[in-house]
Enzyme design. Structure first.
Site, short mmCIF file in Angstrom:
data_model
loop_
_atom_site.label_atom_id
_atom_site.label_comp_id
_atom_site.label_asym_id
_atom_site.label_seq_id
_atom_site.Cartn_x
_atom_site.Cartn_y
_atom_site.Cartn_z
N ASP A 67 0.87 -1.37 -0.01
CA ASP A 67 -0.08 -0.19 0.03
C ASP A 67 0.79 1.26 -0.02
O ASP A 67 2.28 1.38 0.31
CB ASP A 67 -0.84 -0.05 1.40
CG ASP A 67 -2.10 0.88 1.16
OD1 ASP A 67 -2.12 1.80 -0.02
OD2 ASP A 67 -2.65 1.37 2.27
N PHE A 95 -5.24 4.50 0.47
CA PHE A 95 -6.29 3.63 0.05
C PHE A 95 -5.70 2.77 -1.21
O PHE A 95 -6.58 2.69 -2.41
CB PHE A 95 -7.34 4.40 -0.43
CG PHE A 95 -7.75 5.35 1.06
CD1 PHE A 95 -7.58 4.99 2.10
CD2 PHE A 95 -8.41 6.50 0.42
CE1 PHE A 95 -7.96 6.03 3.21
CE2 PHE A 95 -8.59 7.39 1.33
CZ PHE A 95 -8.47 7.00 2.86
N HIS A 96 -4.62 2.21 -1.66
CA HIS A 96 -4.05 1.59 -2.70
C HIS A 96 -3.51 0.24 -2.32
O HIS A 96 -2.39 -0.20 -2.65
CB HIS A 96 -3.02 2.37 -3.08
CG HIS A 96 -3.32 3.71 -3.91
ND1 HIS A 96 -2.19 4.70 -4.05
CD2 HIS A 96 -4.21 4.32 -3.92
CE1 HIS A 96 -2.98 5.71 -4.58
NE2 HIS A 96 -3.97 5.55 -4.53
N PRO A 97 -4.46 -0.72 -1.63
CA PRO A 97 -3.82 -2.02 -1.27
C PRO A 97 -3.84 -2.94 -2.61
O PRO A 97 -4.94 -2.77 -3.59
CB PRO A 97 -5.26 -2.39 -0.31
CG PRO A 97 -6.16 -1.89 -0.74
CD PRO A 97 -5.66 -0.46 -1.00
#
Length: 568
Positions: free
Chosen positions: A323, A498-500
């Protein structure tokens, strides 16, 4: 033949897509274009008919809202000094594209060339991925009637670097500007970061305003782009509030494992949906590994203590979580207005609302971040490894009130983190949220880059362009100077962007953590593949892209849809 109007005890279709998010909406569009294929799209959330989804600033009312967000939280994280974070994931048609920052970003060419080397499949190279970006892109600078000089400049890129104008995924410039952001851009250039008019040409180094997925001041989500225009196709059915509880897996006479369908809770019934051709998981980097684990596909050491029979022992399911962690530096300013004070009064908020009502512009049309910059944390860095999201506002944490003074926030994230986390189910119950442990800042490299990024932010802010505004560092605080202090400060103020990705990563056959092959087919743990099962979402990324991850997920789905149509 159209699918039944209401769910029944058993349903049979050709394709089941689990998850109507960014990837799922595009897959449903592409697969149902073949009218001989019956397609069922399952979405655990509801319809995207909530007004705040569509007003760009409405992300403030969608994140943290059980109507649109799964309300996940991370485990207490040592790298964040024991803090846990809110971990938003879209729970609505359009998925995260309905609640995200709307930034259109492909990443760097080197990201995709690295994927090609990692998988041994040149199909993932930048040159081979670019057509899949173009296939659905609708870029404003190529509109008929666009400014002649601007169109000519962009036509110059129609060679190695190109944009599309005939697709469904609308890309527009933002409909506002701020003096303080213009000054930050000038300061960044004074600090040696070049101006950039296009972050999506393969090398995104530079500073400029982000382009966004909006249409005339409204959010443009994946449901609007790909799903709603084809909802009337007789061979496409969409079930909302349909929770996939487990995959229907069985071994054939030859011992090979095959996915025959999905068990779903829908309209108060437990329904078994059977797929004649294929089941595609598009539930995201959190949802897809959780469903696989509940179904007996994952690390045996995790599943057996939960009483789940391990059908395919795959250590990579839920591993390799990556992330982007943003470090939010806040600077108080003077002599200019920011959103902090502009929206402080009732009259100010009324003016903002009226501006949006009349012109679809102004603060209500804002993406969460307006100005971006890509640069190197250190002059010796071989490529741009930092991304800035700069905002004309400040607050203690997302969801908290804006500060009562004018300020801007310069959030910076390490684009290529070496820290790796995990996603694992806590029980066999589908209702129980998974355990999300990102393990941020758990490597010396990530800690070093965090320190370098904070020092670089201070260097930019010290440039002459910002001097008229007398910036004062509020967070992390100018008194913090040595490396240990700055690492701890990063842990105190950093948050997810918010980039998993990465939890069902693709890879070669000899990669012990590879969950899927280069065509995204799920492995069986014995050197083969689970029949009729594929994962198509951000989880398949072996390494995170150098930028925002929503549009790369669409590219993945575009490529996968072509394979599915050809191979099934």
């Amino acid at each position: 033949m159209a699918l039944p109007d209401a769910p029944v005890a058993s349903v049979e279709v050709d394709h089941i897509i689990v998850g109507a998010g960014t990837a799922g909406c595009l897959l449903a569009n592409r697969l149902s274009a073949d009218r001989q294929r019956q397609v069922l799209l399952l979405e655990a959330g509801g319809r995207d008919d909530y007004l705040w989804i569509h007003i760009p600033v409405g992300y403030l009312y969608c994140i943290g809202n059980p109507r649109t967000d799964w309300l996940y939280q991370t485990e207490p994280d040592a790298g964040l000094n024991g803090r846990h974070l809110r971990y938003p994931r879209g729970k609505v048609l359009g998925g995260c594209s309905s609640i995200n920052g709307m930034i259109y970003m492909r990443g760097q060419a080197r990201d995709y060339d690295a994927w090609a080397r990692h998988t041994g499949d040149d199909e993932w190279s930048w040159a081979r991925c670019l057509p899949d970006f173009l296939a659905h892109e609708d870029h404003h600078r190529l509109d008929a009637g666009a400014d002649g000089a601007e169109a000519a400049e962009w036509a110059r890129w129609h060679g190695h670097h190109r944009h599309g104008s005939t697709g469904e995924w609308r890309v527009e410039r933002q409909r506002l500007r701020w003096d303080i952001l213009d000054a930050f851009a000038q300061a960044a250039q004074q600090a040696g970061i070049p101006a950039c008019a296009d972050f999506n040409r393969g090398n995104n180094e530079g500073v400029g305003y982000f382009e966004v997925n909006q249409r005339r001041g409204w959010r443009w989500n994946a449901a609007k782009a790909f799903l709603h225009p084809v909802r009337q196709r007789p061979n496409l059915r969409v079930w909302t509030r349909a929770h996939a509880t487990r995959l229907l897996l069985a071994r054939g006479a030859d011992g090979a494992l095959r996915c025959h369908g999905v068990e779903v809770i829908h309209a108060g019934q437990r329904v078994q949906v059977r797929a004649h051709r294929e089941v595609t998981l598009a539930a995201g980097a959190i949802g897809s590994p959780a469903l696989l684990q509940r179904s007996g596909v994952g690390p045996a050491t995790w599943l057996q203590p939960l009483g789940i029979e391990t059908l395919a022992d795959l250590p990579g399911v839920g591993a390799n979580l990556q992330d982007h962690l943003q470090i939010r530096a806040v600077y108080r300013v003077q002599g200019t207005r920011t959103l902090n004070t502009l929206s402080a009064s009732l009259w100010g908020r009324l003016r903002i609302g009226l501006q949006y009502l009349l012109t679809r512009s102004g603060p209500m049309s804002m993406a969460p971040s307006q100005l971006g910059a890509f640069t190197r944390s250190h002059p010796d860095a071989p490529w741009p490894n930092l991304e800035y999201h700069v905002q004309p506002l400040s607050l203690d944490a997302f969801g908290k009130p804006l500060h009562p003074f004018d300020a801007f926030t310069a959030s910076v994230c390490h684009l290529n983190p070496s820290s790796r986390g995990t996603v694992r189910i806590r029980s066999p119950r589908w209702e129980d949220a998974p355990v999300i442990a990102p393990q941020y800042l758990s490597t010396e490299e990530d800690q070093r880059v965090a320190v370098q990024s904070l020092r670089l932010t201070r260097h930019i802010v010290a440039q002459p362009a910002l001097a008229p505004f007398r910036p004062q560092e509020v967070k992390p605080g100018a008194q913090l100077q040595d490396d240990a202090e700055l690492v701890r400060a990063a842990g105190d103020i950093a948050t997810t962007i918010f980039h998993p990705v990465g939890t069902t990563a693709m890879g070669r056959d000899d990669d012990p953590l590879a969950v899927t092959d280069s065509h995204l087919r799920v492995r069986d743990g014995r050197g083969g593949r689970i029949g009729a099962l594929r994962v198509v979402d951000a989880g398949i990324m072996p390494t995170i892209t150098s930028g925002n991850t929503n549009s790369p997920t669409l590219m993945i789905a575009e490529k996968a849809a072509r394979w599915i149509l050809r191979e099934t």
